[in-house]
Design a protein around this motif. Structure first.
Motif, PDB file in Angstrom:
ATOM      1  N   PHE A 255      -3.386 -11.824  -9.387  1.00  0.00           N
ATOM      2  CA  PHE A 255      -3.721 -10.427  -9.205  1.00  0.00           C
ATOM      3  C   PHE A 255      -3.828  -9.683 -10.481  1.00  0.00           C
ATOM      4  O   PHE A 255      -2.837 -10.080 -11.324  1.00  0.00           O
ATOM      5  CB  PHE A 255      -2.665  -9.704  -8.553  1.00  0.00           C
ATOM      6  N   ALA A 256      -4.700  -9.189 -10.700  1.00  0.00           N
ATOM      7  CA  ALA A 256      -5.065  -8.607 -12.001  1.00  0.00           C
ATOM      8  C   ALA A 256      -4.069  -7.466 -12.568  1.00  0.00           C
ATOM      9  O   ALA A 256      -3.896  -7.182 -13.665  1.00  0.00           O
ATOM     10  CB  ALA A 256      -6.617  -8.062 -12.373  1.00  0.00           C
ATOM     11  N   GLY A 257      -3.860  -6.695 -11.686  1.00  0.00           N
ATOM     12  CA  GLY A 257      -3.104  -5.587 -11.806  1.00  0.00           C
ATOM     13  C   GLY A 257      -3.631  -3.935 -11.878  1.00  0.00           C
ATOM     14  O   GLY A 257      -4.801  -4.265 -12.398  1.00  0.00           O
TER      15      GLY A 257
ATOM     16  N   VAL B   5      -8.471   0.164 -13.380  1.00  0.00           N
ATOM     17  CA  VAL B   5      -8.669   1.272 -13.917  1.00  0.00           C
ATOM     18  C   VAL B   5      -9.600   1.242 -15.107  1.00  0.00           C
ATOM     19  O   VAL B   5     -10.139   2.223 -15.570  1.00  0.00           O
ATOM     20  CB  VAL B   5      -7.208   1.947 -13.929  1.00  0.00           C
ATOM     21  N   ASP B   6      -9.191   0.342 -15.999  1.00  0.00           N
ATOM     22  CA  ASP B   6      -9.888   0.259 -17.274  1.00  0.00           C
ATOM     23  C   ASP B   6     -11.696   0.270 -17.108  1.00  0.00           C
ATOM     24  O   ASP B   6     -11.985   1.069 -18.122  1.00  0.00           O
ATOM     25  CB  ASP B   6      -9.710  -1.242 -17.861  1.00  0.00           C
ATOM     26  N   CYS B   7     -11.943  -0.126 -16.135  1.00  0.00           N
ATOM     27  CA  CYS B   7     -13.632  -0.152 -15.961  1.00  0.00           C
ATOM     28  C   CYS B   7     -14.028   0.914 -14.963  1.00  0.00           C
ATOM     29  O   CYS B   7     -15.226   1.575 -15.154  1.00  0.00           O
ATOM     30  CB  CYS B   7     -14.039  -1.503 -15.730  1.00  0.00           C
ATOM     31  N   HIS B   8     -13.371   0.973 -13.765  1.00  0.00           N
ATOM     32  CA  HIS B   8     -13.910   1.533 -12.503  1.00  0.00           C
ATOM     33  C   HIS B   8     -13.548   3.295 -12.606  1.00  0.00           C
ATOM     34  O   HIS B   8     -12.909   3.621 -11.687  1.00  0.00           O
ATOM     35  CB  HIS B   8     -13.598   1.087 -11.322  1.00  0.00           C
TER      36      HIS B   8
ATOM     37  N   PRO C 282       0.776  -1.196   0.002  1.00  0.00           N
ATOM     38  CA  PRO C 282       0.088   0.007  -0.065  1.00  0.00           C
ATOM     39  C   PRO C 282       0.959   1.239  -0.011  1.00  0.00           C
ATOM     40  O   PRO C 282       0.384   2.155  -0.374  1.00  0.00           O
ATOM     41  CB  PRO C 282      -0.847  -0.047   1.144  1.00  0.00           C
ATOM     42  N   THR C 283       1.981   1.161   0.436  1.00  0.00           N
ATOM     43  CA  THR C 283       2.845   2.266   0.502  1.00  0.00           C
ATOM     44  C   THR C 283       4.110   2.676  -0.681  1.00  0.00           C
ATOM     45  O   THR C 283       4.576   3.773  -0.689  1.00  0.00           O
ATOM     46  CB  THR C 283       3.737   2.515   1.817  1.00  0.00           C
TER      47      THR C 283
ATOM     48  N   CYS D 200      -5.580  -0.809  -6.048  1.00  0.00           N
ATOM     49  CA  CYS D 200      -6.949  -1.571  -5.679  1.00  0.00           C
ATOM     50  C   CYS D 200      -6.829  -2.713  -4.963  1.00  0.00           C
ATOM     51  O   CYS D 200      -7.446  -2.796  -4.011  1.00  0.00           O
ATOM     52  CB  CYS D 200      -7.877  -1.634  -6.939  1.00  0.00           C
ATOM     53  N   GLU D 201      -6.052  -3.651  -5.555  1.00  0.00           N
ATOM     54  CA  GLU D 201      -5.834  -5.180  -4.882  1.00  0.00           C
ATOM     55  C   GLU D 201      -5.222  -5.187  -3.721  1.00  0.00           C
ATOM     56  O   GLU D 201      -5.227  -6.240  -3.006  1.00  0.00           O
ATOM     57  CB  GLU D 201      -5.350  -5.832  -6.007  1.00  0.00           C
TER      58      GLU D 201
END
Lengths: 255, 159
Positions: free
Chosen positions: B64-66, B71-74, A207-208, B91-92
């Protein structure tokens, strides 16, 4: 007679050179092309990682993400491709830090509200250093562990005989025996992700931004600016392993 | 000087040499055949390892999608996060591994997050965290209840 000898030497020389060339060519014919991801050329990359200790909060997200991404056993002790250590260093006794890493940091760290007087404390995430001169590669008797053309140290599980030489050879303790296959296992720098243009699972989950995958062969990679503007260090430089995991703000107490 | 036994030719012992040569040759051929069978064809293509091992390692599935896939959809979430303290958090990191979701499997929804324990994973005050990082002592800050009662997770600053 002189002419004959010259001819003989010339012909013999040609034969030797041509046989060598032919055997090389035949080797590549046999080898075929590895099924790497499309548009990925291993020789265009030289992978490593930057870890900024000043940014690490010890949340354990990287450890959990790594285990999820790479299906590392969670119920067996000692199976970590990455793990986080917490250092508590008494400033009047820098050589004797207290280090804890409960379950590798998988469940986070027990809260310490009052570290005590004169203690400095920080987290150190660890993983395979993907060394240029890897001791683990040097000791593998069957060619199961190797460093690829892109600087990633990998294990060919179909060839590993589980002799554990590499586990002993790694100065960083990055290897373990997978209890399911009885073969050596360790961080692959998420090879299946970086060859598709993604970052590693641990970097994705951090996260960081304390962990960053870097490509030292990419001139546009921010790593070059980072290395120029920060005082970085690798673990155990005296081992001359050519480690490619660069730590910012690494304390001398870290082993 | 030992004389030659009568009746034996000058090359009478040649068959011994031939025998050894045949034995040696057949041993060598056996070695080549065994080696051919045991060593993978692509071994040594790039170094002292099986060349195909690179492809094997690269072809594993991702979990993990990356960030790019999210960002592509949301778009709405990207807007909400813009300029916030959590903008750089991927996000993940909170929502968990969602490659299956990103690849179009609508049934693979992100898991519901606990709006208390999840926040405290990072923000509980503890020794070892960097100075500037926002940390709370839960007993002093908000003894119980979800953090989302006051903070929006995508843009946590109040006001």
């Amino acid at each position: 007679m002189d002419q004959d000898r010259r001819d003989f030497l010339l012909n013999a020389g040609k034969l030797i050179v041509l046989t060598g060339a032919a055997s090389l060519a035949w080797d590549s014919v046999l080898a075929g092309t590895p099924e790497t991801a499309p548009n990925y050329r291993a020789t265009d990359h030289w992978w490593g990682m930057i870890i900024d200790i000043d940014e690490c909060i010890g949340c354990g997200n990287c450890v959990r993400a790594c285990k999820a991404e790479n299906h590392v056993p969670t119920d067996e002790p000692g199976c970590y491709r990455t793990w986080v250590e917490r250092y508590q260093v008494p400033v009047d006794d820098l050589d004797r830090p207290r280090v804890d890493s409960p379950n590798g940091g998988y469940d986070g760290f027990p809260v310490i509200d009052q570290p005590g007087e004169g203690i400095k404390s920080f987290f150190v995430p660890k993983l395979c250093n993907h060394c240029v001169h890897s001791p683990c590669v040097q000791v593998c008797p069957v060619g199961a562990t190797f460093d690829g053309p892109d600087g990633v140290v990998l294990i060919d599980k179909s060839r590993c005989v589980g002799c554990r030489y590499c586990v002993q050879a790694c100065p960083y303790g990055c290897r373990f025996i997978d209890p399911r296959t009885k073969t050596a296992d360790k961080c692959t720098l998420c090879y299946h992700r970086i060859t598709k243009g993604l970052t590693t699972a641990c970097c994705e989950a951090c996260p960081t931004g304390a962990r960053q995958l870097v490509d030292l062969k990419n001139p546009k990679d921010p790593v070059h600016e980072f290395l120029r503007t920060h005082k970085v260090h690798v673990l155990k430089p005296h081992m001359a392993t050519g480690a490619k995991v660069y730590y910012n703000a690494l304390d001398g107490a870290v082993r | 000087m030992i004389g030659k036994p009568a009746g034996e030719s000058r090359f009478g012992h040649a068959r011994h040499v031939v025998r050894v040569a045949v034995l040696f040759a057949s041993g060598f051929v056996t070695f080549l055949l065994v080696r051919q069978a045991l060593v993978p064809a692509d071994f040594g293509a790039y170094g002292f390892y099986r060349g195909g091992a690179l492809g094997d390692a690269a072809s594993l599935p991702i979990t993990f999608a990356g960030q790019a896939a999210c960002v592509d959809c949301h778009d709405a979430v990207v807007q909400a996060r813009h300029g916030s303290k959590h903008e750089r958090v991927r996000c993940e990191a909170c929502h968990g591994a969602l490659a299956q979701h990103a690849s179009g499997d609508v049934a693979a929804k992100p898991k519901t997050l606990n709006p208390r324990t999840l926040c405290l994973t990072c923000h509980v005050k503890s020794s070892g965290k960097p100075e500037g990082f926002p940390q709370i002592v839960p007993a002093d800050h908000a003894e119980e209840g979800p953090c989302t009662a006051c903070h929006q997770p995508h843009a946590p600053r109040i006001g």
